[in-house]
Design a protein around this motif. Structure first.
Motif, short mmCIF file in Angstrom:
data_model
loop_
_atom_site.label_atom_id
_atom_site.label_comp_id
_atom_site.label_asym_id
_atom_site.label_seq_id
_atom_site.Cartn_x
_atom_site.Cartn_y
_atom_site.Cartn_z
N ALA A 1 -3.89 -4.18 10.37
CA ALA A 1 -4.13 -5.40 9.57
C ALA A 1 -4.10 -6.63 10.48
CB ALA A 1 -3.08 -5.51 8.49
N LYS A 2 -4.97 -7.58 10.18
CA LYS A 2 -4.98 -8.82 10.95
C LYS A 2 -5.20 -10.01 10.03
CE LYS A 2 -6.21 -6.69 15.24
NZ LYS A 2 -7.12 -6.47 16.34
N TYR A 3 -4.27 -10.92 10.04
CA TYR A 3 -4.38 -12.16 9.29
C TYR A 3 -4.37 -13.32 10.29
CZ TYR A 3 -3.30 -9.08 5.38
OH TYR A 3 -3.34 -8.05 4.46
N GLY A 4 -4.46 -14.54 9.78
CA GLY A 4 -4.49 -15.69 10.68
C GLY A 4 -3.13 -16.03 11.27
N GLY A 5 -2.10 -15.44 10.75
CA GLY A 5 -0.73 -15.69 11.20
C GLY A 5 0.17 -14.83 10.34
N GLU A 6 1.44 -15.16 10.34
CA GLU A 6 2.38 -14.34 9.59
C GLU A 6 2.17 -14.54 8.08
OE1 GLU A 6 7.18 -13.60 9.30
OE2 GLU A 6 6.39 -14.83 10.95
N VAL A 7 2.05 -13.43 7.36
CA VAL A 7 1.98 -13.52 5.90
C VAL A 7 3.32 -13.09 5.32
CG1 VAL A 7 -0.52 -13.17 5.70
CG2 VAL A 7 1.00 -11.17 5.72
N SER A 8 3.59 -13.55 4.09
CA SER A 8 4.88 -13.24 3.47
C SER A 8 4.91 -11.77 3.02
CB SER A 8 5.09 -14.14 2.25
OG SER A 8 4.29 -13.66 1.18
N GLU A 9 6.04 -11.39 2.48
CA GLU A 9 6.25 -10.03 1.95
C GLU A 9 5.16 -9.67 0.93
OE1 GLU A 9 8.53 -6.57 2.09
OE2 GLU A 9 8.68 -8.37 3.34
N SER A 10 4.73 -10.65 0.11
CA SER A 10 3.70 -10.37 -0.91
C SER A 10 2.36 -11.00 -0.55
CB SER A 10 4.15 -10.86 -2.29
OG SER A 10 4.26 -12.26 -2.30
N GLY A 11 2.27 -11.58 0.66
CA GLY A 11 1.03 -12.24 1.06
C GLY A 11 -0.03 -11.27 1.55
N TRP A 12 0.36 -10.04 1.88
CA TRP A 12 -0.64 -9.07 2.31
C TRP A 12 -1.22 -8.36 1.09
CZ3 TRP A 12 -0.56 -3.70 1.69
CH2 TRP A 12 0.65 -3.12 1.30
N PHE A 13 -2.40 -7.80 1.25
CA PHE A 13 -3.11 -7.18 0.13
C PHE A 13 -4.06 -6.14 0.68
CE2 PHE A 13 -7.35 -8.94 0.66
CZ PHE A 13 -7.09 -9.97 1.55
N ALA A 14 -4.75 -5.44 -0.23
CA ALA A 14 -5.79 -4.48 0.17
C ALA A 14 -6.96 -4.57 -0.79
CB ALA A 14 -5.24 -3.05 0.18
N ASN A 15 -8.13 -4.16 -0.31
CA ASN A 15 -9.33 -3.98 -1.13
C ASN A 15 -9.89 -5.27 -1.75
OD1 ASN A 15 -7.50 -1.12 -2.02
ND2 ASN A 15 -9.18 -1.12 -0.57
N PRO A 16 -10.21 -6.24 -0.89
CA PRO A 16 -10.88 -7.45 -1.38
C PRO A 16 -12.20 -7.08 -2.05
CG PRO A 16 -11.13 -7.28 1.01
CD PRO A 16 -10.16 -6.21 0.59
N ASP A 17 -12.57 -7.79 -3.11
CA ASP A 17 -13.79 -7.46 -3.85
C ASP A 17 -14.61 -8.73 -4.09
OD1 ASP A 17 -15.70 -6.72 -5.78
OD2 ASP A 17 -14.39 -5.26 -6.72
N ASN A 18 -14.10 -9.64 -4.91
CA ASN A 18 -14.82 -10.88 -5.19
C ASN A 18 -14.08 -12.07 -4.59
OD1 ASN A 18 -15.35 -9.59 -8.50
ND2 ASN A 18 -16.70 -9.42 -6.72
N ILE A 19 -14.82 -13.12 -4.25
CA ILE A 19 -14.19 -14.32 -3.69
C ILE A 19 -14.77 -15.56 -4.36
CG2 ILE A 19 -13.54 -13.40 -1.44
CD1 ILE A 19 -16.13 -14.54 -0.29
N ALA A 20 -13.98 -16.64 -4.30
CA ALA A 20 -14.44 -17.94 -4.79
C ALA A 20 -13.90 -19.00 -3.84
CB ALA A 20 -13.91 -18.18 -6.20
#
Ligand code: FEO
Ligand code: CA
Ligand code: CA
Ligand code: CA
Length: 654
Positions: free
Chosen positions: A527-546
């Motif tokens: 997994a790669k994010y822009g920096g440290e994410v919180s305990e609940s800030g990570w996720f899986a399976n992006p689908d739609n965006i706005a």
């Protein structure tokens, strides 16, 4: 958790398809893994040193800097925890208003929702099943009114074991399909248009509005573009090849600069029975996954869903459909120039020189990312007359190189491999069999392309890839960088600049990985994010965006329950110190996926769709795992649109 943790009817077929993806070609260039770098931002900066995109982005610069000083993310809400329960959750200080439930009145004469006593006539006037994409169109047209507008909502598919009593699961419901349940399900598909209004901070549907409308699988539609009237679209019911009944499996969508909706027909193969192998369309139907074993056995009762009897009927689905919500009597039009595949959705923008570009993805493992470029240019004074721009243009497919560039290859009859020798007699053949055309051009096979949206602030394009756990190590390439990708990722495309504007029509863009989803605590996930994410800030399976008015990305997910966590919404900045650091804002009731995030122009309301609540093993109409949102005895869970506002008002996330 395994993929089959939840038994979900269309998903079961989807998963079977995933075991045997319908793309048989080995043409994709799987490149040297060692040369792959995660970030190409530095190279990008060089490539676009004079980019006016940067200047556009600077319009929000001061705000970003002010927020950056206070912390890495500009998003000002307290995150909710990961969870998995029967309820809908939103960050503290926000209110979730249930706006429209399956079975609610849309048209005059709609009966009260009566669980277990559905009728086809009633369903035709009520809000359909499994709401997905939401478009918000202000009233009057062309205004930025954020308190009165039209919602266009897709109804992607039906779950008969959750809609009707007496079925233990999806398989039992399929076996128990009757002419009567089929008729109801046809009316529960399609889309709805409703006028909505915010009064005293509360959203409501305007009862009796002249705009309120149901579009179903029985709504007459027109065919536009190069395929209109082609022999391969003619059936016993339609000798013209220009009139189709309905749209099917409409998943996501977008809008046009002239105020219409583009909605994508996705998994149309699930609806056609019969034995297509014996027909002239056999190879075509195979490439699109028709196996004669549909999830929906409607072909027993309605001939057009039997591909032996009507081998051309499947060619009339798998298109982008344009709907004009401001004109309720205007028939929807299938815009065939945008190609036929399992469209997630489509988003149209005006390019630097005035041409219209629509981005659209084919949501299956190892399928492609496309864009359509009109030949003519947008005329702001012409209104709906601009829609003919969608009938005359060039479809392109994306080929990603590992050096951070992406090339858009034109799918034009007579060019390169797309000739009669390869079975393409005309542009119509290229569009009907767009997948096979893209195979021959050796486009890049992606990890299930879902939503593609343009950040209106920066002009950058975000391609959401939900997952692909069938990608092997020797199939990894630069842009699909993980084998066994269970988590999905988001790719950021940067068009070049022309006259200070984004040149979406250009044939060469730069690409970068915006984020790779997954749990950063487990290094093996990559997994790669822009920096440290919180305990609940990570996720899986992006689908739609706005995108909100500040250009921040809001990501809805489909599949996180496979990891024991609810689907929901995560949000992040797209630049600055908080770039790609996601924060958890909404959580769905169990069994549901989150769809359709869209903001009002003022950023004060976020509409979301809760799709298939309670769609889990052991869950059915009689004993569901949640009864959200009514929580009343005898009432099954109801897919619903929710309006999220800040208590006391104000911009969401600020
Ligand atoms: Fe219907 Fe691609 O999700
Ligand atoms: Ca969906
Ligand atoms: Ca989707
Ligand atoms: Ca999905």
């Amino acid at each position: 958790m395994t993929e089959d943790r939840h038994y979900r009817m269309p998903r079961v077929l989807k998963d079977e398809d995933d075991l045997h993806p319908s793309n048989p070609t080995s043409g994709a260039t799987f490149q040297d893994v060692a040369s792959i770098r995660f970030s190409r931002r530095a190279a990008l900066m060089g490539l676009l040193a004079t980019s006016a995109l940067t200047a556009v982005g600077a319009a929000v610069g001061p705000l970003r800097e002010a927020k950056a000083a206070a912390g890495p993310s500009s998003l000002q809400f307290a995150e909710i925890p990961h969870g998995y329960d029967a309820e809908f959750h939103v960050a503290e200080g926000y209110e979730a208003q249930i706006l429209l439930r399956w079975g609610d009145k849309v048209l005059a004469g709609a009966p009260e929702f009566a669980p277990g006593k559905l009728t086809a006539d009633g369903q035709a006037k009520q809000f359909g099943y499994n709401c997905d994409f939401i478009g918000y169109l202000p009233l009057p047209a062309g205004s930025d009114n954020s308190e009165n507008g039209l919602l266009f909502v897709n109804h992607e598919y039906t779950n008969p074991h959750m809609m009707f009593p007496g079925f233990s699961d999806a398989k039992a419901a399929a076996a128990g399909t009757t002419a009567e349940t089929t008729a109801i399900e046809l009316e529960a598909h399609g889309g709805s248009v409703v006028e909505v209004k915010k009064e005293g901070g509360a959203w409501k549907v305007v009862d009796g509005s002249k705009y309120n409308r149901r579009i179903t699988l029985n709504t007459e539609m027109e065919v536009g573009g190069p395929v209109a009237g082609h022999d391969r679209l003619k059936t016993s019911a339609d000798a013209t090849g220009k009139k189709v009944l309905g749209m099917i499996n409409n998943c996501a969508g977008g809008w046009t600069p002239w105020g219409t909706i583009l909605t994508g027909e996705e998994n149309f193969h699930q609806y056609f029975g019969g034995d297509p192998s014996g027909t002239a369309e056999a190879a075509n139907h195979k490439r699109y996954g028709l196996k004669g074993e549909p999830s929906y056995p409607w072909g027993k009762f309605v001939d057009r869903f039997d591909a032996t009897k009507e081998p051309n009927e499947p060619n009339r689905f798998g298109w982008i459909v344009e709907v004009n919500p401001y004109e309720p009597d205007q028939p929807p039009v299938k815009r065939t120039a945008l190609g036929r595949f399992k469209h997630e959705g489509a988003q149209a923008v005006v390019s630097a020189d005035g041409r219209v570009v629509a981005y659209t993805g084919d949501d299956e493992r190892f399928e492609y990312v496309y864009k359509y470029v009109s030949n003519g240019t947008f005329d702001p004074a012409a209104g709906f007359a601009n829609s003919t721009l969608l009938d005359d243009g060039v479809l392109h497919v994306a080929k990603f190189a590992d050096d951070g560039n992406v090339e858009w290859l034109p799918l034009v009859h007579g060019q390169g491999e797309l000739t009669e020798a390869n079975g393409f007699k005309s542009q119509a053949d290229v569009l009907i069999e767009a997948r096979r055309a893209a195979d021959l051009l050796k486009a890049t096979k992606m990890d299930r392309p879902e939503d593609i949206e343009v950040d209106p602030k920066s002009g950058k394009v975000y391609v959401v890839l939900t997952k692909n756990d069938k990608r092997k190590a020797d199939q990894v390439d630069g842009v699909n960088a993980r084998a066994d990708n269970k988590w999905g990722h988001i790719v950021e495309l940067t068009p070049p600049a022309k006259d200070g504007k984004a040149d979406h029509a250009a044939t060469k863009f730069a690409w970068d990985i915006f984020l790779q989803a997954g749990d950063p605590k487990d290094a093996a996930q990559g997994a790669k994010y822009g920096g440290e994410v919180s305990e609940s800030g990570w996720f899986a399976n992006p689908d739609n965006i706005a995108f909100d008015p500040k250009g921040r990305i809001w990501i809805s997910t489909d599949g996180f329950p496979d990891f024991g966590v609810h689907d929901g919404v995560w949000a992040a900045d797209t630049d600055g110190a908080g770039r790609a650091i996601t924060k958890h804002f909404v959580g769905c009731p169990r069994g549901a996926e989150m769809c359709g995030p869209v903001f009002t122009p003022d950023g004060q309301t976020l509409f979301v769709s809760v799709q298939h609540p309670g769609e889990e093993d052991e869950s059915n109409f009689d004993a569901p795992t949640t009864r959200w949102p009514d929580f009343a005895d005898g009432v099954p869970p109801r897919p619903s649109v929710v309006a999220i506002v800040k208590k006391g008002g104000g911009e969401i996330g600020s």
